[in-house]
Scaffold this active site. Structure first.
Site, PDB file in Angstrom:
ATOM      1  N   SER A 106       7.207  44.027  52.149  1.00  0.00           N
ATOM      2  CA  SER A 106       7.504  42.940  51.217  1.00  0.00           C
ATOM      3  C   SER A 106       9.006  42.671  51.124  1.00  0.00           C
ATOM      4  O   SER A 106       9.813  43.594  51.080  1.00  0.00           O
ATOM      5  CB  SER A 106       6.978  43.318  49.833  1.00  0.00           C
ATOM      6  OG  SER A 106       7.229  42.271  48.928  1.00  0.00           O
ATOM      7  N   ALA A 149      20.043  43.309  45.946  1.00  0.00           N
ATOM      8  CA  ALA A 149      19.619  43.059  44.565  1.00  0.00           C
ATOM      9  C   ALA A 149      19.312  41.570  44.498  1.00  0.00           C
ATOM     10  O   ALA A 149      20.080  40.775  43.969  1.00  0.00           O
ATOM     11  CB  ALA A 149      20.718  43.446  43.583  1.00  0.00           C
ATOM     12  N   ASN A 182       3.826  45.959  42.667  1.00  0.00           N
ATOM     13  CA  ASN A 182       5.211  46.423  42.636  1.00  0.00           C
ATOM     14  C   ASN A 182       5.514  46.992  41.250  1.00  0.00           C
ATOM     15  O   ASN A 182       5.881  46.250  40.339  1.00  0.00           O
ATOM     16  CB  ASN A 182       6.148  45.260  42.974  1.00  0.00           C
ATOM     17  CG  ASN A 182       7.599  45.661  42.918  1.00  0.00           C
ATOM     18  OD1 ASN A 182       7.938  46.795  42.578  1.00  0.00           O
ATOM     19  ND2 ASN A 182       8.477  44.721  43.233  1.00  0.00           N
ATOM     20  N   CYS A 225       9.226  47.279  38.935  1.00  0.00           N
ATOM     21  CA  CYS A 225       9.839  46.266  38.070  1.00  0.00           C
ATOM     22  C   CYS A 225      10.136  46.853  36.699  1.00  0.00           C
ATOM     23  O   CYS A 225       9.388  47.677  36.195  1.00  0.00           O
ATOM     24  CB  CYS A 225       8.890  45.094  37.842  1.00  0.00           C
ATOM     25  SG  CYS A 225       8.222  44.429  39.323  1.00  0.00           S
ATOM     26  N   GLY A 272      10.315  53.126  54.898  1.00  0.00           N
ATOM     27  CA  GLY A 272      11.641  53.583  54.508  1.00  0.00           C
ATOM     28  C   GLY A 272      12.466  53.839  55.756  1.00  0.00           C
ATOM     29  O   GLY A 272      12.433  54.931  56.312  1.00  0.00           O
ATOM     30  N   GLY A 273      13.159  52.819  56.235  1.00  0.00           N
ATOM     31  CA  GLY A 273      14.079  52.993  57.348  1.00  0.00           C
ATOM     32  C   GLY A 273      13.453  53.087  58.717  1.00  0.00           C
ATOM     33  O   GLY A 273      14.096  53.545  59.661  1.00  0.00           O
TER      34      GLY A 273
END
Lengths: 305, 268
Positions: free
Chosen positions: A21, A70, A127, A130, A243-244
């Site tokens: 996402s 962000a 998600n 949040c 993650g990466g």
């Protein structure tokens, strides 16, 4: 030909590679690069009930082997998603996973109710990173009770396969994972970004307007890999690991750690072909190592000695 | 159509003053690139970089299948890039973004306003316009920088036979002053004209405001950080006037809806 199919509980994927996402828009931007039907799944940018404008600029910064963002969930809102984005995605033979975000439980429920039964939606990814408006901005996903409340509420609102997306910014991620599963999550996706920031020594300013940002990219891979392994050890639920992940070898490592499928995020920005190259690379790895299926390597990591 | 490819570096010239011109064999992109569009470039270096950086196309030769960019080596990315040798490969995604469209009025004068490293896409525009039959004298390039050593592509513009006006803040080349000073005089010379500008944001704001006040159409190419360049990360948004929004503006992606916008719509 090795069998690439995998399942995240009730969600069946033709191969274990999904886009993450926020790194793939709503798919249409990729039309020139490859047929989206090649993907195991596609996770949309987060959709909120109303359109969100997002955070002020600057929103991103490159850091050593990673990037901070962000963005603030800028998205056109649920109505526009249903009217303008979903019809495009529906035509592809891939699992469309809609990421939903909200700062109130009622809004999560409203999103789940509207998306339930929409043709083309294969699953929801909730998600829970949040901030929760009712708790002074504390993130749902850092507290087991709040996690349980939001996942339980979404569970009551939809029969769609539901994936809880976990934040790694907690002391014990397996506890949060267990709460999500107990409340009805079919699968877990982890990890979301690690919080961090960047400062420009020359200008003496933050490099991100929001100050706090989420770190992604290869620098977080060892952290994410451990989180996936820990959760896989502790919780009986399928994991979408991320993650990466930059290449097929990274993806295989996540599968070995216990993920049933993997998501490709920041790598999409760097190499638009990353996801399909990773699908091909996983297949090649399986063939070369004599594995008949992806299933065979899920959680198959062995001790170092 | 957008392409993702790895191209071989055919030429890499040190132009002096930390400026470099790199020519890459990239037939698919060379065929499709239009003036004002950009590439997302990445090379393999020890310990980085990780993310791509955007570069405007300086010119493209569809027949030879080559593309050129001109850049200034001043940050870690561009300094590392300047060390790449002929024969090395570089990864390119493009062409990306929208392009400049010349004013179609037959009598129009075209005012191409370049600031520093903003010159390359305007050189591509001038070159394509001359090739398409626009009279060179209908094209006036106003090329400015803080000082002589920071002017980009001066000789290339001159070789096209277009009218070239240079400005420097310190007077070390051409007119002492800014591109806006020269633009004001060019507009005052009269007749229908349009402006096309690329350069640092304060320059674009000055040029844009001047054109809006004078009633001259002005397209500006904005320079922003572009993490993906593909329209998905939402890290490059700018504010465009939109009365339909409660805030009076929309946040749009400079990589996807842009990088070229109507100066009258940009909120600086």
């Amino acid at each position: 030909m090795p069998d690439l199919t995998v399942s995240l509980g009730p969600l069946h994927l033709k191969n274990p590679v999904v886009t993450a996402s926020g790194t793939f828009g709503f798919g249409s931007e990729w039309a020139d690069f490859y047929d989206l039907s090649r993907l195991g799944g596609l996770t949309t940018k987060a959709v909120t009930v109303l359109p969100r404008r997002g955070n002020p600029m600057p929103r991103t910064a490159e850091t050593a082997s990673g990037m901070l963002n962000a963005i603030g969930l800028q998205n056109p809102g649920l109505d526009a998603f249903l009217a303008e984005k979903l019809p495009y995605l529906r035509r592809f033979d891939t699992a469309i996973i809609v990421n939903i975000a909200a700062d109130r439980i009622e809004d999560f429920v409203a999103l789940a109710e509207r998306l339930d039964g929409q043709p083309g939606v294969a699953a929801l990814e909730v998600n829970i990173s949040c901030p929760n408006q009712a708790c002074g901005g504390l993130e749902f996903g850092v507290d087991p009770a709040l996690t349980s409340q939001v996942i339980g509420a979404v569970r009551s609102a939809t029969a769609l396969p539901m994936v809880a997306k976990l934040t790694p910014n907690v002391t014990r991620i397996a506890d949060i994972a267990q709460s999500a599963v107990d409340a009805g999550a079919d699968a877990l996706s982890l990890v979301n970004t690690y919080v961090g920031t960047a400062i420009d020594a020359r200008t003496r300013r933050f490099r991100i307007a929001n100050r706090q940002a989420g770190l992604s990219g290869p620098c977080i891979k060892p952290l994410a890999l451990l989180a996936v392994w820990r959760v896989a050890q502790a919780v009986k639920a399928p994991i979408l690991g991320m993650g990466g992940i930059m290449n097929a070898t990274d993806a295989v490592e996540f599968l070995l750690a216990g993920a049933s499928a993997v998501a490709i995020g920041t790598a999409n920005f760097i190499n638009p072909m990353a996801a399909v190259e990773i699908i091909d690379g996983i297949e090649q790895y399986l063939s070369q190592t004599g594995a008949a299926s992806v299933q065979e390597i899920i959680g198959a990591v062995q001790p170092a000695i | 159509m957008r392409h993702s490819l790895t191209g071989s570096i055919l030429a890499h010239r040190d132009l002096g003053d930390a400026q470099f011109e790199m020519t890459v064999l990239a037939p698919d992109i060379a065929r499709d690139a239009r003036p004002g569009q950009f590439l997302q470039a990445l090379y393999v270096g020890a310990g980085g970089p990780l993310m791509r950086r955007p570069f405007s196309v300086f010119h493209a030769d569809p027949e030879a299948g080559t593309l050129a960019i001109v850049y200034v080596a001043r940050g870690a990315f561009t300094i590392g890039m300047s060390a790449l040798r002929v024969g090395c490969s570089i990864s390119l995604v493009g062409p990306l973004g929208n392009c400049f469209v010349p004013d179609a009025r037959p009598a129009a004068r075209h005012l191409l306003v370049a600031g520093g490293v903003g010159a390359p896409p305007l050189y591509f525009l001038a070159r394509e316009m001359v090739a398409a039959g626009h009279a060179p004298k209908s094209i006036c390039v106003i090329n400015g920088a803080r000082s002589r050593d920071l002017l980009v592509a001066g000789a290339d513009f001159a070789a096209l036979g277009v009218t070239l006006r240079e400005t420097t803040d310190d007077g070390s080349a051409g007119r002492r002053g800014t591109v806006a000073d020269e633009l004001r005089d060019q507009i005052a010379a009269g007749g229908p004209c349009s402006a096309y500008a690329c350069g640092p944001t304060p320059m674009l704001r000055a040029v844009g405001s001047l054109c809006v006040e004078a009633g001259v159409a002005c397209r500006v190419s904005l320079e922003t950080v572009m993490p993906c360049g593909l329209g998905v990360c939402m890290g490059c948004v700018i504010k465009l006037r939109n009365e339909a929004e409660p805030e009076g503006h929309s946040l749009v992606r400079s990589c996807h809806e842009g990088p070229i916008f109507d100066a009258s719509e940009v909120i600086w």
